[in-house]
Design a protein around this motif. Structure first.
Motif, PDB file in Angstrom:
ATOM      1  N   PRO A  36      21.085   4.453  26.192  1.00 15.18           N
ATOM      2  CA  PRO A  36      21.945   5.605  25.907  1.00 15.18           C
ATOM      3  C   PRO A  36      21.510   6.394  24.670  1.00 15.18           C
ATOM      4  CG  PRO A  36      23.294   3.736  26.523  1.00 15.18           C
ATOM      5  CD  PRO A  36      21.871   3.252  26.526  1.00 15.18           C
ATOM      6  N   ARG A  37      21.085   5.687  23.627  1.00 13.20           N
ATOM      7  CA  ARG A  37      20.627   6.393  22.418  1.00 13.20           C
ATOM      8  C   ARG A  37      19.456   7.328  22.757  1.00 13.20           C
ATOM      9  NH1 ARG A  37      21.423   2.687  17.388  1.00 13.20           N
ATOM     10  NH2 ARG A  37      20.228   4.319  16.367  1.00 13.20           N
ATOM     11  N   LEU A  38      18.569   6.836  23.634  1.00  9.21           N
ATOM     12  CA  LEU A  38      17.411   7.642  24.003  1.00  9.21           C
ATOM     13  C   LEU A  38      17.846   8.826  24.863  1.00  9.21           C
ATOM     14  CD1 LEU A  38      14.419   8.238  24.133  1.00  9.21           C
ATOM     15  CD2 LEU A  38      14.166   6.464  25.871  1.00  9.21           C
ATOM     16  N   ARG A  39      18.814   8.596  25.749  1.00 10.96           N
ATOM     17  CA  ARG A  39      19.307   9.692  26.584  1.00 10.96           C
ATOM     18  C   ARG A  39      19.874  10.807  25.717  1.00 10.96           C
ATOM     19  NH1 ARG A  39      21.528   7.211  32.267  1.00 10.96           N
ATOM     20  NH2 ARG A  39      19.859   5.677  32.503  1.00 10.96           N
ATOM     21  N   LEU A  40      20.624  10.429  24.693  1.00 11.83           N
ATOM     22  CA  LEU A  40      21.167  11.434  23.771  1.00 11.83           C
ATOM     23  C   LEU A  40      20.032  12.142  23.037  1.00 11.83           C
ATOM     24  CD1 LEU A  40      24.167   9.399  22.260  1.00 11.83           C
ATOM     25  CD2 LEU A  40      24.311  11.342  23.826  1.00 11.83           C
ATOM     26  N   GLY A  41      19.046  11.379  22.652  1.00 10.51           N
ATOM     27  CA  GLY A  41      17.903  11.967  21.962  1.00 10.51           C
ATOM     28  C   GLY A  41      17.164  12.963  22.842  1.00 10.51           C
ATOM     29  N   MET A  42      17.027  12.645  24.120  1.00  8.32           N
ATOM     30  CA  MET A  42      16.338  13.551  25.043  1.00  8.32           C
ATOM     31  C   MET A  42      17.133  14.849  25.212  1.00  8.32           C
ATOM     32  SD  MET A  42      15.142  10.572  27.688  1.00  8.32           S
ATOM     33  CE  MET A  42      14.431  11.507  29.019  1.00  8.32           C
ATOM     34  N   LEU A  43      18.459  14.740  25.180  1.00 13.79           N
ATOM     35  CA  LEU A  43      19.268  15.962  25.229  1.00 13.79           C
ATOM     36  C   LEU A  43      19.023  16.801  23.979  1.00 13.79           C
ATOM     37  CD1 LEU A  43      22.704  14.660  26.606  1.00 13.79           C
ATOM     38  CD2 LEU A  43      20.940  15.930  27.833  1.00 13.79           C
ATOM     39  N   GLY A  44      18.950  16.141  22.835  1.00 13.50           N
ATOM     40  CA  GLY A  44      18.695  16.849  21.585  1.00 13.50           C
ATOM     41  C   GLY A  44      17.359  17.565  21.620  1.00 13.50           C
ATOM     42  N   GLU A  45      16.367  16.936  22.225  1.00 11.15           N
ATOM     43  CA  GLU A  45      15.044  17.572  22.340  1.00 11.15           C
ATOM     44  C   GLU A  45      15.102  18.781  23.244  1.00 11.15           C
ATOM     45  OE1 GLU A  45      11.126  14.971  21.497  1.00 11.15           O
ATOM     46  OE2 GLU A  45      11.605  15.372  23.589  1.00 11.15           O
ATOM     47  N   ARG A  46      15.920  18.687  24.258  1.00  3.80           N
ATOM     48  CA  ARG A  46      15.933  19.737  25.262  1.00  3.80           C
ATOM     49  C   ARG A  46      16.765  20.938  24.837  1.00  3.80           C
ATOM     50  NH1 ARG A  46      18.245  19.304  31.313  1.00  3.80           N
ATOM     51  NH2 ARG A  46      17.920  21.499  31.798  1.00  3.80           N
TER      52      ARG A  46
END
Lengths: 404, 289
Positions: free
Chosen positions: A261-271
């Motif tokens: 989940p932490r990575l999923r949130l991070g990927m949203l931040g990147e996008r």
């Protein structure tokens, strides 16, 4: 070139624990090995066993962080690639070794010396992926404003001329000069590729798109007086291999679940232009907040529409992530048994979509080994891929002429 | 006594400089002789082989000896220097050394360049790498900082995109007549009237016979014993042949006299009796995240 079926070329994109963004969390990954030579030497040797043309290292000149981003949640992929290539020269015998290096932030003298030295030390196996660097790099080089793309490519043309002039003063390696590789898909990048690129890493979803791209590039090169057969187009390819289709689908699901989940949130931040750090999966997906940031962008029409098309009424951040993780990743991919994978590759290659592929193994070394042991033999049996290296240089593997 | 080998290859053997192929053979001999480190490159100029690439290529051919590469502040941006040295240290298992020279730069620019490189190493705390699969944390981002360096010659934001080297910093070697700031070892030219006592003296030599080897060993021991230097940077006249003679005839004599001891590791700093540098951010200096 023999009179038989033209063969395809294969490279390995050697990216730490593998190309999947969460591959470091795979049970087979030992993260502490990712900063030592053994992991990369092992991968290069597996690729060499599979008779791949080359291993390739990407690079960036800035830490990967954007709005929180994925910085802490994915593996580091940034051991300096020219150091890695040089170190692997002594750990391998025949496979090509290619590194990305910036034309913008290294002097022509350093570029020429580095790659000529790697080429000499490896017996003529070096390749240079000529990159112009992204905007984030500028802040680490006191460059003031990072130059715009057009300017970067104009400068890059000059850099290549200077590097070639310097190489003329160095004794040739067994392959003459390092192979020049290019990967940028912008109009300037394409022009640059047609001018200088001998091996092109592309990315395309459909065979039609790939075919059109390759044909376009070949005709541009011909217009510049080059032999189009001396440019090899290799799209990135991420196979998901199982003994059966069902098993391959299960494997894909397993990798999806590895995305924490932490990575999923991070990927949203990147996008998007919002930092998602600290948000919770149960929260409503912040559609309005994101739309507000899209207002500021110049080409908002397409972007707003595309974003809104992706969104579902009343969903949570978790729902949105779950759906996005199931969308086509943008990689060229095939999910199935080894024969299915080989059929796919044969279709693309035989259909004029490419000259081969740059392999994006989900996890290294396990998925790489699976490809070498299960898919490569099928390609070899079909006469599509070499059983043994015929020459000892990267140029000979790629079917490129010795360059003076 | 510290012993280093100067390795300055040319594309083809010329004027006494070894070829790249010979360079690999020399590295093996140097390790056989239990030398402490190899220093690749000399501030000569011209389109010679890249020292960092040569040093990196020696990694799989060696397992104990330190590997140092020359960079100049005038020829390399500090961010690139820091990344390359970090990779050299990680991939060699903590054996990297940095032969830092100004090139065409005035001392002020050289000093600032060196400072920026060290700041970039320290932009990652040693504990930043967490590798916690369960929590999904590879790197603790709170232990990585921008350096925000804004000086007369360099503006660098950071952080570096490589973790702090296993040695903290590679061993820093500088030329005595141009040294600035932090230096672990200094190199003084041969015949210098009195180099700093902390320096390694460059030692060009030729060994035509075993007797000559005995004489050389005696001279080296005498210079070291009277405190003239901390050790030597060897420059064999015939790159492979004289180095081989040194390995077979001189090194064992020095060891026999208690002046040299076998490698214990685990890294180059330990071997040279150098402290591991503390992270300057951990020492209370401000960084910005």
């Amino acid at each position: 070139m023999t009179a038989e079926t033209p063969r395809l070329h294969l490279g390995l994109w050697l990216l730490t624990s593998g190309h999947h963004i969460a591959s470091w969390r795979h049970p087979a990954t030992r993260p502490e090995r990712l900063l030592g030579l053994d992991h990369y030497a092992e991968a290069a040797r597996i690729a060499e066993r599979g008779r791949l043309d080359m291993v390739f290292f990407e690079d960036t000149l800035a830490a990967r962080e954007r709005n929180g981003g994925v910085f802490g949640e994915t593996s580091i992929n940034s051991l300096e690639p020219a150091v890695q290539v040089a170190a692997l020269a002594g750990a391998t015998e025949a496979i090509g070794l290619a590194a990305s290096y910036s034309t913008t932030y290294h002097s022509p003298e350093v570029l020429a010396a580095k790659f000529a030295t790697a080429d000499a030390l490896s017996g003529g196996r070096a390749g240079w992926n000529m990159v112009t660097s992204g905007a984030a790099a500028g802040r680490n080089f006191g460059a003031g404003e990072h130059p715009e793309r057009a300017e970067r490519y104009a400068a890059a043309h000059k850099v290549i001329s200077e590097v070639r002039a310097l190489w003329a003063r160095v004794p040739p390696s067994p392959q003459g000069r390092p192979v020049l590789i290019q990967a940028g898909m912008s109009p300037w990048g394409l022009d640059f590729a047609a001018s200088h690129g001998e091996c092109i890493f592309s990315g395309f979803g459909s065979l039609e798109g790939g075919r059109a791209f390759r044909a376009d590039l070949r005709s541009r090169a011909a217009a510049k007086g080059r032999d189009p057969d001396h440019i090899k187009v290799l799209p990135g390819f991420m196979p998901v291999i199982g003994s059966t289709e069902r098993e391959a689908q299960d494997k894909l699901e397993l990798y999806r679940e590895l995305i924490h989940p932490r990575l999923r949130l991070g990927m949203l931040g990147e996008r998007f232009n919002i930092d998602f750090t600290g948000r919770v999966m149960d929260e409503p997906f912040p559609v309005e907040e994101i739309l507000a940031t899209l207002e500021d962008r110049p080409n908002i029409g397409g972007e707003r529409a595309r974003f809104l098309a992706d969104v579902r009424e009343g969903e949570t951040i978790g729902d949105y992530c779950e759906r996005m993780v199931r969308k086509p990743s943008g990689h060229l991919t095939c999910v199935g048994g080894p024969e299915t994978i080989a059929d796919f590759m044969q279709g693309w290659h035989g259909g004029g979509g490419c000259d081969g592929f740059i392999l994006q193994a989900l996890q290294i070394p396990v998925e790489l080994e699976l490809f070498v042991e299960e898919v490569v033999p099928i390609l070899q049996q079909r006469g599509l891929f070499r059983r043994d290296y015929e020459g000892s240089t990267l140029r000979s593997h790629l079917g490129l002429p010795v360059q003076a | 006594m510290i012993l280093a080998l100067a390795l300055d290859p040319a594309w083809t053997p010329e004027g006494g400089r070894p070829s790249l192929v010979q360079a690999v053979a020399m590295a093996r001999l140097a390790e056989q002789a239990d030398l402490d480190l190899i220093l690749v490159g000399s501030p000569g100029g011209g389109v010679g082989p890249d020292p960092m690439t040569v040093a990196s290529a020696l990694i799989p051919h060696t397992s104990r000896i330190g590997l140092g590469a020359l960079t100049t502040s005038s020829g390399w941006a500090p961010f690139n220097v820091a990344r390359a040295l970090s990779a050299l240290d990680w991939l060699s298992g903590g054996r990297a050394a940095w032969l830092a020279a100004p090139g065409a730069d005035p001392p002020g620019r050289f000093a600032e360049h060196l400072e920026v490189v060290l700041e970039l190493f320290d932009s990652w705390e040693d504990e930043a790498l967490v590798f916690d699969k369960a929590a999904g944390v590879f790197t603790d981002r709170d232990r990585v900082r921008r350096i925000v360096h804004a000086g007369p010659s360099f503006t660098v934001d950071g952080p570096l995109n490589s973790p702090r080297p296993p040695q903290g910093w590679p061993v820093i070697v500088q030329f005595a007549d141009a040294a600035v700031g932090d230096a672990d070892l200094l190199v003084a030219p041969s015949g210098a009237a009195a180099g700093p006592a902390s320096a390694l003296t460059e030692l060009p030599f030729a060994l035509a016979s075993v007797a000559a080897a005995g004489v050389l060993a005696g001279e080296m021991a005498a210079a070291f014993d009277r405190g003239a230097c901390q050790g030597f940077v060897l420059r064999p006249d015939r790159p492979v042949a004289d180095l081989q003679m040194f390995a077979e005839e001189v090194a064992p004599r020095l060891e026999h006299q208690g002046l040299r001891a076998p490698w214990t590791g685990p890294d180059l700093r330990t071997r040279l009796g150098l402290e591991r540098p503390a992270n300057r951010y951990a020492r209370g200096r401000e960084g910005t995240r």
